[in-house]
Design a protein around this motif. Structure first.
Motif, short mmCIF file in Angstrom:
data_model
loop_
_atom_site.label_atom_id
_atom_site.label_comp_id
_atom_site.label_asym_id
_atom_site.label_seq_id
_atom_site.Cartn_x
_atom_site.Cartn_y
_atom_site.Cartn_z
N PRO A 250 -30.94 -23.62 4.82
CA PRO A 250 -31.18 -24.08 3.49
C PRO A 250 -30.75 -22.74 2.30
O PRO A 250 -30.38 -23.30 1.54
N ASP A 251 -30.76 -21.76 2.91
CA ASP A 251 -30.56 -20.44 1.89
C ASP A 251 -29.08 -19.92 1.98
O ASP A 251 -28.88 -19.01 1.38
N LEU A 252 -28.51 -20.66 2.90
CA LEU A 252 -26.80 -20.14 3.07
C LEU A 252 -26.03 -21.13 2.38
O LEU A 252 -25.97 -22.30 2.42
N PRO A 253 -24.98 -20.40 1.83
CA PRO A 253 -23.91 -21.32 1.02
C PRO A 253 -23.20 -22.42 2.07
O PRO A 253 -22.50 -21.74 2.91
N ARG A 254 -22.60 -23.65 1.71
CA ARG A 254 -21.48 -24.17 2.29
C ARG A 254 -20.20 -23.86 1.78
O ARG A 254 -20.11 -23.62 0.72
N GLU A 255 -19.28 -23.49 2.89
CA GLU A 255 -17.99 -23.04 2.55
C GLU A 255 -17.13 -24.34 2.60
O GLU A 255 -17.41 -25.43 2.71
N GLU B 268 -27.89 -9.39 3.90
CA GLU B 268 -29.11 -9.90 3.68
C GLU B 268 -29.27 -11.48 3.68
O GLU B 268 -30.37 -11.75 4.44
N ARG B 269 -28.34 -12.01 3.60
CA ARG B 269 -28.52 -13.61 3.43
C ARG B 269 -28.59 -14.08 5.01
O ARG B 269 -29.08 -15.23 5.24
N LEU B 270 -28.10 -13.29 5.95
CA LEU B 270 -27.89 -13.75 7.34
C LEU B 270 -29.27 -13.01 8.18
O LEU B 270 -29.24 -13.40 9.34
N ARG B 271 -29.95 -12.22 7.50
CA ARG B 271 -31.08 -11.77 8.25
C ARG B 271 -31.93 -12.58 8.97
O ARG B 271 -32.57 -12.44 9.98
N ALA B 272 -32.31 -13.59 8.05
CA ALA B 272 -33.51 -14.65 8.43
C ALA B 272 -32.98 -15.49 9.95
O ALA B 272 -33.73 -15.82 10.64
N ILE B 273 -31.61 -15.65 10.13
CA ILE B 273 -31.19 -16.45 11.38
C ILE B 273 -31.24 -15.43 12.47
O ILE B 273 -31.86 -16.07 13.60
N TYR B 274 -31.59 -14.28 12.49
CA TYR B 274 -31.79 -13.23 13.53
C TYR B 274 -33.18 -12.86 13.63
O TYR B 274 -33.51 -11.59 14.42
N LYS C 272 -21.32 -19.71 7.26
CA LYS C 272 -21.12 -18.63 8.08
C LYS C 272 -22.47 -17.93 8.57
O LYS C 272 -23.47 -17.78 7.66
N VAL C 273 -22.54 -17.83 9.84
CA VAL C 273 -24.01 -17.63 10.62
C VAL C 273 -23.66 -16.01 11.12
O VAL C 273 -24.78 -15.59 11.66
N ALA C 274 -22.47 -15.57 10.99
CA ALA C 274 -22.50 -14.42 11.56
C ALA C 274 -21.33 -13.28 10.79
O ALA C 274 -20.29 -14.07 10.51
N ASP C 275 -21.13 -12.22 11.06
CA ASP C 275 -19.93 -11.69 10.68
C ASP C 275 -19.79 -10.04 11.34
O ASP C 275 -20.71 -9.76 12.36
#
Length: 296
Positions: free
Chosen positions: A142-147, A193-199, A153-156
């Motif tokens: 819910p906190d990640l933007p749709r592209e 920062e926006r990816l931290r909650a995923i992991y 994007k779930v990883a980089d």
């Protein structure tokens, strides 16, 4: 996974990255034993007015694996590097990654003249390029933007980066089997920062540090001529999760078939369980047929 017995947690909880082990007959006079290979694989299909149907597709991948061993001054050293990147394109879709691995492991063991040796291991696990979920479920992330086309994007690159350090004992009876158990640290770094909650990291937590029980089971053997099986079971049981959460477990298997000096077939399969990321078991499988070159 929630009902694993305590004996399994103690004896078979292993780090998120493995400690390489040296060959049975390695001696100081051998110096550095090196094995570095490079593999390229690809496929392509194109259709025009083909009545039976089909879609245009192109895929390619590159892999490199290196293992370096040495015994010197009563110490066994081992370095292991594994890199892989694969891309594919189907029909009108853009390129998507099919493989993305960056691994490094270092092992140091004290020679004792027997099968048990004190050991130290360091390891890192990450990836090279961004990764996406192309079909996220409603309400997921819910906190990640749709592209483009709704992908997320779930990883980089280096997000996440998983590091581990452990000290313990290695049991090496030979015949391709080794086991390790000890105490260790595991760090999960997510710089975005926006990816931290995923992991499992808090929004303000770039580094998440855990201490716990650590070990590994590894088996490598040529099962028939020119066919080699490599298997390892790894996990990490954090002390603050002991008793209420199953350990992180990574089970990797690789079957390598050498057709000739340049052509080989590699089948990779892995299962990962990390409750901090998802309650589901994550699965990965890849098959590569291509040209392989020995660099060292």
């Amino acid at each position: 996974m929630k009902r694993l017995p305590v004996l399994f947690l103690v004896l078979f909880s292993a780090a998120a990255a493995a400690q390489p082990s040296a060959p049975d007959t390695l001696e100081a006079a051998d110096g550095w034993l090196r094995d570095l290979t490079l593999q390229f694989a690809g496929s392509q299909a194109q259709y025009s007015n083909w009545q039976e149907g089909g879609i245009d597709a192109v895929a390619f991948s590159a892999r490199s694996e290196g293992i370096f061993y040495r015994v010197s001054g009563g110490l066994r050293q081992a370095h292991e590097v594994r890199l892989a990147l694969g891309l594919l394109k189907q029909d009108t879709l853009g390129f998507r990654k099919s493989d993305d691995i960056a691994r490094y492991a270092y092992g140091l063991e004290v020679e004792t003249g027997g099968p048990f040796r004190p050991s130290l291991s360091l390891a890192a696990r990450t990836q090279f390029i961004a990764g996406y979920d192309y079909s996220p479920e409603a309400g997921e992330y819910p906190d990640l933007p749709r592209e483009t086309e709704g992908r997320v994007k779930v990883a980089d690159a280096f997000a996440p980066l998983v590091l581990s350090q452990s000290a313990g004992v290695v049991y090496d009876p030979g015949a391709g089997f080794t086991a390790r158990v000890g105490l260790g640290l595991k760090e999960t770094y997510v710089g975005i920062e926006r990816l931290r909650a995923i992991y499992g990291n808090s929004p303000d937590e770039a580094f998440r540090v855990q201490a716990g029980l650590d070990s590994e089971l590894r088996y490598r053997r040529e099962i028939v001529e020119n066919v080699t099986l490599s298997s390892r079971l790894m996990a990490f049981q954090a002390f603050n999760q002991l008793g209420n959460q199953a350990p992180d477990i990574l089970f990797e298997n690789r079957l390598t078939m050498n057709v000739n000096s340049f052509l080989n077939v590699t089948l990779d399969a892995a299962a990962l369980y990390d409750r901090d990321v998802t309650e589901d078991v994550q699965l990965r499988q890849s098959l590569a047929v291509g040209l392989a070159f020995s660099l060292l």
